[in-house]
Scaffold this motif. Structure first.
Motif, PDB file in Angstrom:
ATOM      1  N   GLY A 154       5.307  15.130  -2.881  1.00  0.00           N
ATOM      2  CA  GLY A 154       6.740  14.861  -2.975  1.00  0.00           C
ATOM      3  C   GLY A 154       7.247  13.832  -1.977  1.00  0.00           C
ATOM      4  N   VAL A 155       6.337  13.145  -1.302  1.00  0.00           N
ATOM      5  CA  VAL A 155       6.703  12.123  -0.321  1.00  0.00           C
ATOM      6  C   VAL A 155       5.694  10.980  -0.390  1.00  0.00           C
ATOM      7  CG1 VAL A 155       7.892  13.655   1.311  1.00  0.00           C
ATOM      8  CG2 VAL A 155       5.420  13.325   1.503  1.00  0.00           C
ATOM      9  N   PHE A 156       6.158   9.775   0.004  1.00  0.00           N
ATOM     10  CA  PHE A 156       5.247   8.638   0.084  1.00  0.00           C
ATOM     11  C   PHE A 156       5.847   7.576   0.989  1.00  0.00           C
ATOM     12  CE2 PHE A 156       7.916   7.832  -3.639  1.00  0.00           C
ATOM     13  CZ  PHE A 156       8.235   6.479  -3.538  1.00  0.00           C
ATOM     14  N   LYS A 157       4.976   6.699   1.469  1.00  0.00           N
ATOM     15  CA  LYS A 157       5.393   5.525   2.227  1.00  0.00           C
ATOM     16  C   LYS A 157       4.920   4.295   1.479  1.00  0.00           C
ATOM     17  CE  LYS A 157       5.922   7.025   6.963  1.00  0.00           C
ATOM     18  NZ  LYS A 157       5.648   6.795   8.361  1.00  0.00           N
ATOM     19  N   VAL A 158       5.753   3.273   1.484  1.00  0.00           N
ATOM     20  CA  VAL A 158       5.371   1.971   0.963  1.00  0.00           C
ATOM     21  C   VAL A 158       5.238   1.057   2.160  1.00  0.00           C
ATOM     22  CG1 VAL A 158       6.011   0.012  -0.487  1.00  0.00           C
ATOM     23  CG2 VAL A 158       6.648   2.345  -1.192  1.00  0.00           C
ATOM     24  N   SER A 159       4.043   0.512   2.363  1.00  0.00           N
ATOM     25  CA  SER A 159       3.799  -0.461   3.426  1.00  0.00           C
ATOM     26  C   SER A 159       3.684  -1.829   2.768  1.00  0.00           C
ATOM     27  CB  SER A 159       2.508  -0.137   4.182  1.00  0.00           C
ATOM     28  OG  SER A 159       2.620   1.088   4.876  1.00  0.00           O
TER      29      SER A 159
ATOM     30  N   VAL B 285       0.871  -1.170   0.000  1.00  0.00           N
ATOM     31  CA  VAL B 285       0.000   0.000   0.000  1.00  0.00           C
ATOM     32  C   VAL B 285       0.909   1.221   0.000  1.00  0.00           C
ATOM     33  CG1 VAL B 285      -1.638   1.365   1.361  1.00  0.00           C
ATOM     34  CG2 VAL B 285      -1.955  -1.105   1.146  1.00  0.00           C
ATOM     35  N   VAL B 286       0.657   2.128  -0.930  1.00  0.00           N
ATOM     36  CA  VAL B 286       1.385   3.400  -0.982  1.00  0.00           C
ATOM     37  C   VAL B 286       0.489   4.458  -0.358  1.00  0.00           C
ATOM     38  CG1 VAL B 286       2.332   5.193  -2.487  1.00  0.00           C
ATOM     39  CG2 VAL B 286       2.742   2.788  -3.003  1.00  0.00           C
ATOM     40  N   THR B 287       1.048   5.221   0.577  1.00  0.00           N
ATOM     41  CA  THR B 287       0.312   6.309   1.219  1.00  0.00           C
ATOM     42  C   THR B 287       1.100   7.602   1.082  1.00  0.00           C
ATOM     43  OG1 THR B 287       1.314   5.742   3.355  1.00  0.00           O
ATOM     44  CG2 THR B 287      -0.880   4.831   2.889  1.00  0.00           C
TER      45      THR B 287
ATOM     46  N   HIS C 220       1.283   7.997   7.348  1.00  0.00           N
ATOM     47  CA  HIS C 220       0.301   6.949   7.578  1.00  0.00           C
ATOM     48  C   HIS C 220       0.705   5.582   7.047  1.00  0.00           C
ATOM     49  CE1 HIS C 220      -2.296  10.176   8.901  1.00  0.00           C
ATOM     50  NE2 HIS C 220      -1.989  10.811   7.797  1.00  0.00           N
ATOM     51  N   GLY C 221       1.907   5.118   7.400  1.00  0.00           N
ATOM     52  CA  GLY C 221       2.285   3.749   7.088  1.00  0.00           C
ATOM     53  C   GLY C 221       1.374   2.796   7.839  1.00  0.00           C
TER      54      GLY C 221
ATOM     55  N   VAL D 172      -0.876  -1.193  -4.526  1.00  0.00           N
ATOM     56  CA  VAL D 172      -0.152  -1.191  -5.799  1.00  0.00           C
ATOM     57  C   VAL D 172       0.373  -2.586  -6.093  1.00  0.00           C
ATOM     58  CG1 VAL D 172       0.500   1.240  -5.581  1.00  0.00           C
ATOM     59  CG2 VAL D 172       2.069  -0.519  -4.794  1.00  0.00           C
ATOM     60  N   SER D 173       0.509  -2.874  -7.371  1.00  0.00           N
ATOM     61  CA  SER D 173       1.039  -4.174  -7.761  1.00  0.00           C
ATOM     62  C   SER D 173       2.474  -4.085  -8.261  1.00  0.00           C
ATOM     63  CB  SER D 173       0.150  -4.810  -8.836  1.00  0.00           C
ATOM     64  OG  SER D 173       0.069  -3.964  -9.956  1.00  0.00           O
ATOM     65  N   ALA D 174       2.953  -2.887  -8.533  1.00  0.00           N
ATOM     66  CA  ALA D 174       4.317  -2.732  -9.040  1.00  0.00           C
ATOM     67  C   ALA D 174       5.157  -1.943  -8.047  1.00  0.00           C
ATOM     68  CB  ALA D 174       4.305  -2.051 -10.398  1.00  0.00           C
ATOM     69  N   PHE D 175       6.049  -2.656  -7.371  1.00  0.00           N
ATOM     70  CA  PHE D 175       6.969  -2.079  -6.392  1.00  0.00           C
ATOM     71  C   PHE D 175       8.263  -2.879  -6.447  1.00  0.00           C
ATOM     72  CE2 PHE D 175       8.776  -3.144  -2.218  1.00  0.00           C
ATOM     73  CZ  PHE D 175       9.337  -1.924  -1.885  1.00  0.00           C
ATOM     74  N   CYS D 176       9.391  -2.200  -6.410  1.00  0.00           N
ATOM     75  CA  CYS D 176      10.660  -2.928  -6.340  1.00  0.00           C
ATOM     76  C   CYS D 176      11.782  -2.007  -5.869  1.00  0.00           C
ATOM     77  CB  CYS D 176      11.023  -3.565  -7.680  1.00  0.00           C
ATOM     78  SG  CYS D 176      11.474  -2.404  -8.977  1.00  0.00           S
TER      79      CYS D 176
END
Length: 163
Positions: A67-72, A22-24, A107-108, A36-40
């Protein structure tokens, strides 16, 4: 340029197992989250990851503007969170974050492995915005990740995994 048939490409991608993420994002442009299905990983020097976001989605617009995001990276057993942030409950829940335990400014998802990123580059490719982010902080989750393959969620086993 020759291009493969879209349906054949999708069938091939369904053969790739992946962690469910999940990208937040949150900031002046607003708060949002999406599965999201594409993360690496892109690089360890400096630590950099990429996520691909549908260009017409709210999350793509807000990540670009904030300009910012978290990948959970969701832990096993978090299928309900993946479905919530995929929009499956948008008709009954006004806020995707409602009832979901999160941590930090962006919000991770609590319990997930979380990578906090600053957007370093955004490239438009086809229908998606490829967002590269410099990892500023990591929170390690304790559980194995939730995985997705062939249109279904699958549990992993610790058997055969070095600890």
């Amino acid at each position: 340029m020759i291009s493969v048939d879209r349906d054949v490409f999708i069938a091939a991608m369904r053969c790739v197992a992946s962690s469910v993420c999940v990208v937040t994002t949150d900031g002046p442009a607003g708060r949002h989250g999406a599965t999201v299905s594409a993360f690496c990983s892109v690089s360890a020097d400096p630590p950099t990851v990429l996520v691909c976001l549908n260009m017409t989605s709210k999350i793509a617009q807000l990540v670009r503007e904030n300009g910012v995001f978290k990948v959970s990276i969701l832990p096993d057993g978090a299928k309900h969170i993946a479905e919530r942030f995929a929009g499956m409950h948008d008709s009954t829940v006004a806020d995707r974050f409602e009832g979901i335990e999160t941590s930090g400014a962006l919000h991770g998802i609590t319990g997930a492995t979380i990578l906090s990123c600053t957007l370093s580059q955004a490239v438009e490719e086809g229908s998606h915005l490829v967002c590269m982010g410099r990892v500023q902080d990591v929170t390690l989750g304790a559980n194995l990740p939730l995985t997705y393959l062939a249109g279904r969620y699958h549990p992993l086993s610790r058997e055969g995994i070095a600890q």
